[in-house]
Design a protein around this motif. Sequence first.
Motif, mmCIF file in Angstrom:
data_model
loop_
_atom_site.group_PDB
_atom_site.id
_atom_site.type_symbol
_atom_site.label_atom_id
_atom_site.label_comp_id
_atom_site.label_asym_id
_atom_site.label_seq_id
_atom_site.Cartn_x
_atom_site.Cartn_y
_atom_site.Cartn_z
ATOM 1 N N ARG A 115 -19.538 33.017 -51.237
ATOM 2 C CA ARG A 115 -18.481 33.738 -51.938
ATOM 3 C C ARG A 115 -17.191 33.688 -51.131
ATOM 4 N N LYS A 116 -16.078 33.507 -51.828
ATOM 5 C CA LYS A 116 -14.751 33.449 -51.222
ATOM 6 C C LYS A 116 -14.695 32.405 -50.106
ATOM 7 N N TRP A 117 -15.248 31.225 -50.400
ATOM 8 C CA TRP A 117 -15.289 30.181 -49.375
ATOM 9 C C TRP A 117 -13.897 29.686 -49.015
ATOM 10 N N THR A 118 -12.948 29.814 -49.934
ATOM 11 C CA THR A 118 -11.584 29.401 -49.602
ATOM 12 C C THR A 118 -10.989 30.287 -48.511
ATOM 13 N N ASP A 119 -11.317 31.571 -48.523
ATOM 14 C CA ASP A 119 -10.845 32.464 -47.464
ATOM 15 C C ASP A 119 -11.433 32.058 -46.116
ATOM 16 N N VAL A 120 -12.686 31.633 -46.147
ATOM 17 C CA VAL A 120 -13.326 31.185 -44.904
ATOM 18 C C VAL A 120 -12.625 29.939 -44.369
ATOM 19 N N MET A 121 -12.294 29.008 -45.252
ATOM 20 C CA MET A 121 -11.621 27.786 -44.821
ATOM 21 C C MET A 121 -10.249 28.078 -44.245
ATOM 22 N N PHE A 122 -9.512 28.988 -44.875
ATOM 23 C CA PHE A 122 -8.196 29.324 -44.342
ATOM 24 C C PHE A 122 -8.299 30.108 -43.033
ATOM 25 N N PHE A 123 -9.380 30.842 -42.851
ATOM 26 C CA PHE A 123 -9.597 31.503 -41.562
ATOM 27 C C PHE A 123 -9.782 30.468 -40.459
ATOM 28 N N PHE A 124 -10.593 29.438 -40.741
ATOM 29 C CA PHE A 124 -10.764 28.372 -39.760
ATOM 30 C C PHE A 124 -9.423 27.706 -39.452
ATOM 31 N N LEU A 125 -8.631 27.481 -40.484
ATOM 32 C CA LEU A 125 -7.328 26.847 -40.283
ATOM 33 C C LEU A 125 -6.388 27.741 -39.494
ATOM 34 N N SER A 126 -6.450 29.040 -39.699
ATOM 35 C CA SER A 126 -5.546 29.962 -39.006
ATOM 36 C C SER A 126 -5.792 29.995 -37.509
ATOM 37 N N THR A 127 -7.014 29.655 -37.081
ATOM 38 C CA THR A 127 -7.290 29.653 -35.646
ATOM 39 C C THR A 127 -6.549 28.541 -34.915
ATOM 40 N N LYS A 128 -6.058 27.534 -35.653
ATOM 41 C CA LYS A 128 -5.310 26.436 -35.032
ATOM 42 C C LYS A 128 -3.814 26.700 -35.028
ATOM 43 N N MET A 129 -3.369 27.838 -35.590
ATOM 44 C CA MET A 129 -1.939 28.118 -35.661
ATOM 45 C C MET A 129 -1.397 28.708 -34.364
ATOM 46 N N LEU A 130 -2.259 29.271 -33.538
ATOM 47 C CA LEU A 130 -1.822 29.839 -32.265
ATOM 48 C C LEU A 130 -1.648 28.720 -31.254
ATOM 49 N N PRO A 131 -0.474 28.603 -30.630
ATOM 50 C CA PRO A 131 -0.309 27.569 -29.596
ATOM 51 C C PRO A 131 -1.301 27.769 -28.463
ATOM 52 N N ALA A 132 -1.813 26.670 -27.950
ATOM 53 C CA ALA A 132 -2.828 26.759 -26.895
ATOM 54 C C ALA A 132 -2.305 27.477 -25.662
ATOM 55 N N VAL A 133 -1.026 27.285 -25.356
ATOM 56 C CA VAL A 133 -0.476 27.912 -24.153
ATOM 57 C C VAL A 133 -0.415 29.432 -24.295
ATOM 58 N N ALA A 134 -0.376 29.943 -25.543
ATOM 59 C CA ALA A 134 -0.322 31.395 -25.737
ATOM 60 C C ALA A 134 -1.630 32.061 -25.338
ATOM 61 N N GLY A 135 -2.732 31.359 -25.450
ATOM 62 C CA GLY A 135 -4.022 31.935 -25.063
ATOM 63 C C GLY A 135 -4.472 31.533 -23.680
ATOM 64 N N LEU A 136 -3.602 30.871 -22.924
ATOM 65 C CA LEU A 136 -4.001 30.365 -21.613
ATOM 66 C C LEU A 136 -4.271 31.494 -20.621
ATOM 67 N N LEU A 137 -3.373 32.472 -20.552
ATOM 68 C CA LEU A 137 -3.538 33.570 -19.587
ATOM 69 C C LEU A 137 -4.769 34.424 -19.889
ATOM 70 N N PRO A 138 -4.982 34.880 -21.138
ATOM 71 C CA PRO A 138 -6.220 35.638 -21.401
ATOM 72 C C PRO A 138 -7.484 34.855 -21.083
ATOM 73 N N ILE A 139 -7.506 33.565 -21.433
ATOM 74 C CA ILE A 139 -8.690 32.758 -21.154
ATOM 75 C C ILE A 139 -8.891 32.606 -19.652
ATOM 76 N N TYR A 140 -7.817 32.451 -18.923
ATOM 77 C CA TYR A 140 -7.931 32.343 -17.460
ATOM 78 C C TYR A 140 -8.496 33.634 -16.864
ATOM 79 N N LEU A 141 -8.011 34.778 -17.324
ATOM 80 C CA LEU A 141 -8.497 36.056 -16.791
ATOM 81 C C LEU A 141 -9.969 36.277 -17.144
ATOM 82 N N ILE A 142 -10.363 35.915 -18.371
ATOM 83 C CA ILE A 142 -11.763 36.053 -18.757
ATOM 84 C C ILE A 142 -12.652 35.154 -17.902
ATOM 85 N N ALA A 143 -12.231 33.902 -17.711
ATOM 86 C CA ALA A 143 -13.013 32.984 -16.882
ATOM 87 C C ALA A 143 -13.076 33.455 -15.434
ATOM 88 N N GLN A 144 -11.993 34.049 -14.953
ATOM 89 C CA GLN A 144 -11.986 34.556 -13.581
ATOM 90 C C GLN A 144 -12.946 35.738 -13.418
#
Length: 288
Positions: A115-144
Amino acid sequence: MTAAVAAKPTKAGPSRGRAAPLLGLVAWIVGIVFFLPVAWMVLTAFHSESDAATNPPSIAAGLTLDGFREFFGATSGASPWPPLINSAMASIVSTLIVLALSIPAAYALSIRPVRKWTDVMFFFLSTKMLPAVAGLLPIYLIAQKAGMLDNVWTLVILYTSMNLPIAVWMMRSFLAEVPVEILEAAAIDGAGLITVLRRVIVPVAMPGIAATSLICFIFSWNEMLFARVLTGVVAQTAPVFLTSFVTSQGLFLAKVCAAATAISLPVLAAGFAAQDKLVQGLSLGAVK
């Protein structure tokens, strides 16, 4: 009026025939333009540093293997094999995990749509809208905090999460072309979900799977931002190792081109080996 209407297709036919060679010529020109930088890099890799630094560069300069000897540590002692193995491990393992997750997800979104598979597809697509550099610091802190810095498995997790949305989108379009009659016949024979995926979906959609896996492998192999920040010596990848040839003493162009050529060979070999399935996979769903 009927004769006039019938004559229109015959007038369009010769014009299309005359346009075909022109379109072919344009395609060749575009292909050569895109290939020239790669060809120039390979040629520069076989030049000495003095010949590579000339302006304008000399095409007829003598050829040498000094750049490749430097890359493989014949003079510097720095071996490229640990970074190459790290890149291969992170790329191959993450690609296998992506396929294991994206094929069932694409099955649920195409052949047996939720049900509502189009919403699921757009959710997957929305995860690529954030620039990778924007999540670099949180990912670094989590890995640390998790003690996962300079660990190749951290890259495996990251590459899996980065490529999974793309793989789901691609596999969904490929699986949408699978004939429903085949699945109905398998269901009549009593095949379960796992059997259908393993013996029906995977063989039929193999060109699409090959195209998806190759693209995910290339993205993982070429990724440098997270690998540069999250790794050090133990989990250093090939693109990060490539940057070590740019030192404070200057840019050694021939050595960099030799290293880039050697690092590009696995991707080129994979693309050449799967080129037939890649073309078939990328053309699935096209209007014929």
